[in-house]
Design a protein around this motif. Structure first.
Motif, PDB file in Angstrom:
ATOM      1  N   ARG A  22      -7.254   9.773   3.990  1.00 46.25           N
ATOM      2  CA  ARG A  22      -7.528   8.328   4.017  1.00 46.25           C
ATOM      3  C   ARG A  22      -7.481   7.767   2.598  1.00 46.25           C
ATOM      4  NH1 ARG A  22     -11.514   4.693   3.296  1.00 46.25           N
ATOM      5  NH2 ARG A  22     -13.021   6.231   2.612  1.00 46.25           N
ATOM      6  N   ILE A  23      -6.873   6.596   2.454  1.00 43.51           N
ATOM      7  CA  ILE A  23      -6.880   5.871   1.185  1.00 43.51           C
ATOM      8  C   ILE A  23      -7.238   4.422   1.480  1.00 43.51           C
ATOM      9  CG2 ILE A  23      -5.484   5.022  -0.749  1.00 43.51           C
ATOM     10  CD1 ILE A  23      -3.866   7.598  -0.573  1.00 43.51           C
ATOM     11  N   ILE A  43      -7.260  -2.722   2.315  1.00 43.94           N
ATOM     12  CA  ILE A  43      -6.137  -2.145   3.050  1.00 43.94           C
ATOM     13  C   ILE A  43      -6.444  -0.669   3.245  1.00 43.94           C
ATOM     14  CG2 ILE A  43      -3.657  -1.699   3.072  1.00 43.94           C
ATOM     15  CD1 ILE A  43      -3.317  -4.122   1.249  1.00 43.94           C
ATOM     16  N   GLU A  44      -6.480  -0.267   4.499  1.00 44.30           N
ATOM     17  CA  GLU A  44      -6.875   1.086   4.872  1.00 44.30           C
ATOM     18  C   GLU A  44      -5.655   1.864   5.367  1.00 44.30           C
ATOM     19  OE1 GLU A  44      -9.904   3.951   5.530  1.00 44.30           O
ATOM     20  OE2 GLU A  44     -10.233   1.908   4.845  1.00 44.30           O
ATOM     21  N   PHE A  45      -5.360   2.971   4.710  1.00 41.92           N
ATOM     22  CA  PHE A  45      -4.288   3.875   5.122  1.00 41.92           C
ATOM     23  C   PHE A  45      -4.940   5.074   5.792  1.00 41.92           C
ATOM     24  CE2 PHE A  45      -2.733   1.445   1.557  1.00 41.92           C
ATOM     25  CZ  PHE A  45      -1.441   1.110   1.918  1.00 41.92           C
ATOM     26  N   SER A  46      -4.616   5.305   7.061  1.00 44.85           N
ATOM     27  CA  SER A  46      -5.206   6.416   7.815  1.00 44.85           C
ATOM     28  C   SER A  46      -4.153   7.455   8.150  1.00 44.85           C
ATOM     29  CB  SER A  46      -5.836   5.902   9.111  1.00 44.85           C
ATOM     30  OG  SER A  46      -6.832   4.950   8.818  1.00 44.85           O
ATOM     31  N   GLY A  47      -4.595   8.680   8.337  1.00 43.50           N
ATOM     32  CA  GLY A  47      -3.664   9.757   8.626  1.00 43.50           C
ATOM     33  C   GLY A  47      -2.726   9.999   7.464  1.00 43.50           C
ATOM     34  N   VAL A  48      -3.259   9.942   6.239  1.00 46.31           N
ATOM     35  CA  VAL A  48      -2.431  10.089   5.047  1.00 46.31           C
ATOM     36  C   VAL A  48      -1.903  11.520   4.952  1.00 46.31           C
ATOM     37  CG1 VAL A  48      -2.420  10.037   2.518  1.00 46.31           C
ATOM     38  CG2 VAL A  48      -3.606   8.247   3.813  1.00 46.31           C
ATOM     39  N   ARG A  49      -0.580  11.609   4.842  1.00 43.36           N
ATOM     40  CA  ARG A  49       0.079  12.907   4.724  1.00 43.36           C
ATOM     41  C   ARG A  49       0.335  13.268   3.269  1.00 43.36           C
ATOM     42  NH1 ARG A  49       2.587  10.666   9.859  1.00 43.36           N
ATOM     43  NH2 ARG A  49       3.617   9.176   8.491  1.00 43.36           N
ATOM     44  N   SER A  50       0.672  12.255   2.451  1.00 41.99           N
ATOM     45  CA  SER A  50       0.877  12.482   1.020  1.00 41.99           C
ATOM     46  C   SER A  50       0.761  11.147   0.298  1.00 41.99           C
ATOM     47  CB  SER A  50       2.241  13.115   0.747  1.00 41.99           C
ATOM     48  OG  SER A  50       3.282  12.225   1.088  1.00 41.99           O
ATOM     49  N   ASP A  77       3.954   3.428  10.045  1.00 41.88           N
ATOM     50  CA  ASP A  77       4.012   4.884  10.203  1.00 41.88           C
ATOM     51  C   ASP A  77       5.165   5.368   9.332  1.00 41.88           C
ATOM     52  OD1 ASP A  77       3.818   7.527  10.899  1.00 41.88           O
ATOM     53  OD2 ASP A  77       4.514   7.272  12.949  1.00 41.88           O
ATOM     54  N   GLY A  78       4.834   5.725   8.111  1.00 44.96           N
ATOM     55  CA  GLY A  78       5.839   6.141   7.140  1.00 44.96           C
ATOM     56  C   GLY A  78       5.329   5.915   5.734  1.00 44.96           C
ATOM     57  N   VAL A  79       6.259   5.783   4.792  1.00 42.84           N
ATOM     58  CA  VAL A  79       5.893   5.645   3.382  1.00 42.84           C
ATOM     59  C   VAL A  79       5.840   4.172   2.982  1.00 42.84           C
ATOM     60  CG1 VAL A  79       6.454   6.269   1.005  1.00 42.84           C
ATOM     61  CG2 VAL A  79       6.964   7.868   2.857  1.00 42.84           C
ATOM     62  N   THR A  80       4.683   3.744   2.511  1.00 44.21           N
ATOM     63  CA  THR A  80       4.491   2.410   1.958  1.00 44.21           C
ATOM     64  C   THR A  80       4.634   2.502   0.448  1.00 44.21           C
ATOM     65  OG1 THR A  80       3.022   1.673   3.724  1.00 44.21           O
ATOM     66  CG2 THR A  80       2.785   0.571   1.594  1.00 44.21           C
ATOM     67  N   TYR A  81       5.395   1.580  -0.136  1.00 45.04           N
ATOM     68  CA  TYR A  81       5.573   1.524  -1.580  1.00 45.04           C
ATOM     69  C   TYR A  81       4.906   0.260  -2.111  1.00 45.04           C
ATOM     70  CZ  TYR A  81       9.066   5.131  -0.855  1.00 45.04           C
ATOM     71  OH  TYR A  81       9.699   6.305  -0.497  1.00 45.04           O
ATOM     72  N   ILE A  82       4.090   0.428  -3.157  1.00 49.04           N
ATOM     73  CA  ILE A  82       3.421  -0.693  -3.805  1.00 49.04           C
ATOM     74  C   ILE A  82       3.821  -0.652  -5.280  1.00 49.04           C
ATOM     75  CG2 ILE A  82       1.215  -1.789  -4.348  1.00 49.04           C
ATOM     76  CD1 ILE A  82       0.102  -0.078  -1.915  1.00 49.04           C
ATOM     77  N   TYR A  83       4.558  -1.675  -5.721  1.00 51.89           N
ATOM     78  CA  TYR A  83       5.059  -1.734  -7.088  1.00 51.89           C
ATOM     79  C   TYR A  83       4.095  -2.547  -7.947  1.00 51.89           C
ATOM     80  CZ  TYR A  83       9.197   0.293  -5.102  1.00 51.89           C
ATOM     81  OH  TYR A  83      10.059   1.147  -4.457  1.00 51.89           O
ATOM     82  N   SER A  90       2.782   5.226  -3.811  1.00 54.81           N
ATOM     83  CA  SER A  90       3.451   5.493  -2.541  1.00 54.81           C
ATOM     84  C   SER A  90       2.483   6.265  -1.668  1.00 54.81           C
ATOM     85  CB  SER A  90       4.761   6.264  -2.736  1.00 54.81           C
ATOM     86  OG  SER A  90       4.509   7.551  -3.234  1.00 54.81           O
ATOM     87  N   ILE A  91       2.384   5.847  -0.410  1.00 57.79           N
ATOM     88  CA  ILE A  91       1.455   6.459   0.532  1.00 57.79           C
ATOM     89  C   ILE A  91       2.180   6.685   1.847  1.00 57.79           C
ATOM     90  CG2 ILE A  91      -0.733   6.238   1.776  1.00 57.79           C
ATOM     91  CD1 ILE A  91      -1.589   4.219  -0.451  1.00 57.79           C
ATOM     92  N   ASP A  92       2.262   7.940   2.245  1.00 62.64           N
ATOM     93  CA  ASP A  92       2.843   8.300   3.540  1.00 62.64           C
ATOM     94  C   ASP A  92       1.683   8.453   4.513  1.00 62.64           C
ATOM     95  OD1 ASP A  92       4.279   9.203   5.688  1.00 62.64           O
ATOM     96  OD2 ASP A  92       4.903  11.091   4.768  1.00 62.64           O
TER      97      ASP A  92
END
Length: 103
Positions: A22-23, A43-50, A77-83, A90-92
């Motif tokens: 989780r991030i 902003i909550e990222f769940s099920g973080v793989r990497s 469901d995939g990789v989010t990129y924040i510049y 990057s959060i998958d």
């Protein structure tokens, strides 16, 4: 609010919490195009793989008034990129949710 409709240009990162799986990102952003005041969001990222976080903390602090996020490419469901101003995140993850924290 749809994740894809959330505009993060000129948003401010105030905190990033990282736990295994989780991030959470705490940000201040303009929710409406003509708004003069930023609102607080989580902003909550769940099920973080990497994840990869490359942030120049000094540059983020210096640009704290103008905004330190340039833009983002969210994927539910995939990789989010924040510049960022200087760096990127990057959060998958399996899912993204947004929690409105208020003005």
């Amino acid at each position: 609010m749809k994740i894809q409709d959330l505009e993060l240009h000129d948003a401010l990162v105030s905190k990033v919490e990282v736990e295994l799986g989780r991030i959470s990102m705490f940000i201040k952003c303009y929710l409406e195009e003509n708004s003069t005041k930023r609102d607080d969001l989580q902003i909550e990222f769940s099920g973080v793989r990497s994840s990869n976080l490359l942030m120049d903390h000094g540059a983020l602090l210096i640009n704290g008034r103008a905004g330190n996020i340039n833009y983002w490419i969210p994927k539910n469901d995939g990789v989010t990129y924040i510049y960022l101003v200087d760096g990127f995140i990057s959060i998958d993850s399996q899912s993204i949710s947004v929690v409105y924290q208020g003005p």
